[in-house]
Design a protein around this motif. Structure first.
Motif, PDB file in Angstrom:
ATOM      1  N   THR A 119       0.822  -1.270  -0.115  1.00 20.32           N
ATOM      2  CA  THR A 119       0.029   0.038  -0.079  1.00 20.32           C
ATOM      3  C   THR A 119       0.795   1.290   0.190  1.00 20.32           C
ATOM      4  OG1 THR A 119      -1.900  -1.212   1.205  1.00 20.32           O
ATOM      5  CG2 THR A 119      -1.910   1.302   1.349  1.00 20.32           C
ATOM      6  N   SER A 123       1.335   4.139  -3.193  1.00 16.41           N
ATOM      7  CA  SER A 123       0.791   5.512  -2.825  1.00 16.41           C
ATOM      8  C   SER A 123       1.822   6.571  -3.426  1.00 16.41           C
ATOM      9  CB  SER A 123       0.360   5.705  -1.238  1.00 16.41           C
ATOM     10  OG  SER A 123      -0.439   4.614  -0.826  1.00 16.41           O
ATOM     11  N   ASP A 124       1.457   7.574  -3.537  1.00 14.49           N
ATOM     12  CA  ASP A 124       2.116   8.791  -4.166  1.00 14.49           C
ATOM     13  C   ASP A 124       2.907   9.437  -2.958  1.00 14.49           C
ATOM     14  OD1 ASP A 124       3.257  10.695  -5.950  1.00 14.49           O
ATOM     15  OD2 ASP A 124       1.632  12.254  -5.238  1.00 14.49           O
ATOM     16  N   ILE A 131       4.777   8.604   2.224  1.00 15.32           N
ATOM     17  CA  ILE A 131       3.647   9.174   1.631  1.00 15.32           C
ATOM     18  C   ILE A 131       3.665  10.825   1.951  1.00 15.32           C
ATOM     19  CG2 ILE A 131       2.148   7.156   1.612  1.00 15.32           C
ATOM     20  CD1 ILE A 131       0.781   8.229   4.058  1.00 15.32           C
ATOM     21  N   SER A 133       1.119  13.980   2.229  1.00 14.86           N
ATOM     22  CA  SER A 133      -0.402  14.105   2.900  1.00 14.86           C
ATOM     23  C   SER A 133      -0.616  15.591   3.035  1.00 14.86           C
ATOM     24  CB  SER A 133      -0.601  13.587   4.137  1.00 14.86           C
ATOM     25  OG  SER A 133       0.252  13.996   5.268  1.00 14.86           O
ATOM     26  N   TYR A 165      -6.127  13.866   2.554  1.00 16.76           N
ATOM     27  CA  TYR A 165      -5.405  12.886   1.520  1.00 16.76           C
ATOM     28  C   TYR A 165      -3.781  12.663   2.059  1.00 16.76           C
ATOM     29  CZ  TYR A 165      -2.542  11.631  -2.392  1.00 16.76           C
ATOM     30  OH  TYR A 165      -1.715  10.832  -3.120  1.00 16.76           O
ATOM     31  N   PRO A 166      -3.599  11.313   1.881  1.00 13.58           N
ATOM     32  CA  PRO A 166      -4.499  10.161   1.651  1.00 13.58           C
ATOM     33  C   PRO A 166      -5.162   9.236   2.910  1.00 13.58           C
ATOM     34  CG  PRO A 166      -1.936   9.566   1.790  1.00 13.58           C
ATOM     35  CD  PRO A 166      -2.455  10.885   2.313  1.00 13.58           C
ATOM     36  N   ILE A 170      -6.316   5.418   1.742  1.00 11.11           N
ATOM     37  CA  ILE A 170      -5.229   4.382   1.757  1.00 11.11           C
ATOM     38  C   ILE A 170      -5.663   3.510   2.801  1.00 11.11           C
ATOM     39  CG2 ILE A 170      -4.281   5.617   3.766  1.00 11.11           C
ATOM     40  CD1 ILE A 170      -1.604   5.084   2.496  1.00 11.11           C
ATOM     41  N   TYR A 174      -5.467  -0.523   1.729  1.00  6.44           N
ATOM     42  CA  TYR A 174      -5.005  -1.620   2.430  1.00  6.44           C
ATOM     43  C   TYR A 174      -5.731  -2.749   2.753  1.00  6.44           C
ATOM     44  CZ  TYR A 174      -3.431  -3.738   6.935  1.00  6.44           C
ATOM     45  OH  TYR A 174      -3.101  -4.492   7.870  1.00  6.44           O
TER      46      TYR A 174
END
Length: 325
Positions: A119, A123-124, A131, A133, A165-166, A170, A174
């Motif tokens: 996950t 993710s970005d 990540i 956010s 976000y996220p 997310i 997951y």
């Protein structure tokens, strides 16, 4: 003559100033369409793209901040929920004499760990265990669909987007990976090693997961914002209650009863970890020198139970309940 000049200047100012309509709604913003040096051109007021949220000036800005410690603790809590439920139902359906329970516990831990890693990787930014956010500012950030404005009370301007976000989506990703990995790995393991169980009991822990995953998904979809603010207290309350229930059901009344089986020590240390997790989540470790001594309170509930068990006699209460008194 002077008045005419002032009127002409006023009209020229009105013509040259770009008057844009106000951006209504708490989460509506203007998206950046073009940027060249110091020149920025924004579009009309509307929904922000994924990975962006509005700032104080009603412009959509990318989420570039790192999650706070509290955000990671929240994600950890949501990640622990399916793992704890897996372990509970594995223990519930495996039976006391089943040798397959340990392997199923390890498999469940592997599934959830791999799902968490995958996950984070998808993710970005993609491909790294990191990540970006947006900062959670208030409870309404989780429920932007409730704040779509209606300027004329007829037409609704839809500005629903993931302002946190996220942290919201997310969790769904997951859970999806957890479910996929469970369906790929667990049936093969259970079929090979769960020989001590009947055919109808082997897969009951998997069937249970097919029920609690949709429940967890709905819980996140509806109550994600409430869980974000309440999860530290939920951890503390549930860990205290489950520890008391387990120790009374196991008829633990002194330290010897606690040390006689390794399983009981594992359960005790697991609850202590949950106590510490809840305390850290509440304090957020803002002031390290003041918050860390609070961890000394972790063994207090177990010690209090052992010191007061002789007055309540859990074994007598359980025997009377079994006899129907």
């Amino acid at each position: 003559m002077k008045g005419e000049i002032q009127q002409s200047l006023g009209a020229w100012v009105l013509l040259t100033v770009d008057i844009q309509p106000a951006c209504l709604g708490l989460y509506c913003g203007k998206t950046l369409l073009f940027k060249n040096g110091s020149t920025e051109i924004y579009g009309e007021c509307g929904v922000c793209p994924r990975g962006q949220r509005t700032n104080a000036q009603k412009y959509c800005q990318p989420c570039t901040e790192s999650p706070e410690l509290y955000d990671w603790l929240y994600l950890g809590f949501m990640a622990m929920l399916p793992l704890v439920l897996h372990w509970f139902f594995i223990e519930w359906y495996s039976g006391k004499k089943s040798s397959s329970a340990l392997f199923q516990h390890i498999t469940a831990l592997f599934e959830c760990s791999m799902a968490a890693i995958i996950t984070l990787l998808v993710s970005d930014p993609v491909g790294v265990l990191y990540i970006r956010s947006c900062r959670v500012l208030m409870l309404s950030d989780w429920y932007t669909m409730l704040y779509n404005p209606s300027p004329d009370y007829v037409t609704t301007v839809h500005c629903t987007h993931e302002a946190v976000y996220p942290l919201y989506t997310i969790v769904f990703i997951y859970y999806a990976f957890c479910l996929v990995l469970m369906m790929l790995l667990r049936p093969l393991l259970v079929k090979k090693i769960a020989c001590g169980l009947g055919k109808s009991d082997r897969f009951k822990s998997i069937y249970a997961a097919l029920y609690f995953f949709p429940i967890l998904t709905v819980l996140q979809a509806v109550g994600g914002g409430l869980l974000y603010y309440a999860f530290p207290y939920i951890i503390l309350v549930l860990s205290l209650v489950t520890l008391a229930v387990y120790m009374s059901a196991s008829e633990i009344e002194n330290c010897y009863d606690l040390l006689v089986r390794k399983k009981r020590l594992i359960v005790l240390f697991s609850h202590w970890l949950l106590h510490a997790y809840g305390i850290i989540s509440i304090s957020r470790v803002d002031k390290l020198e003041q918050d860390l001594p609070l961890l000394a309170l972790v063994p207090t509930p177990a010690l209090f139970y052992l010191f007061t068990a002789k007055f309540t006699e859990p074994s007598r209460i359980l025997s009377e309940g079994a006899n129907g008194h």
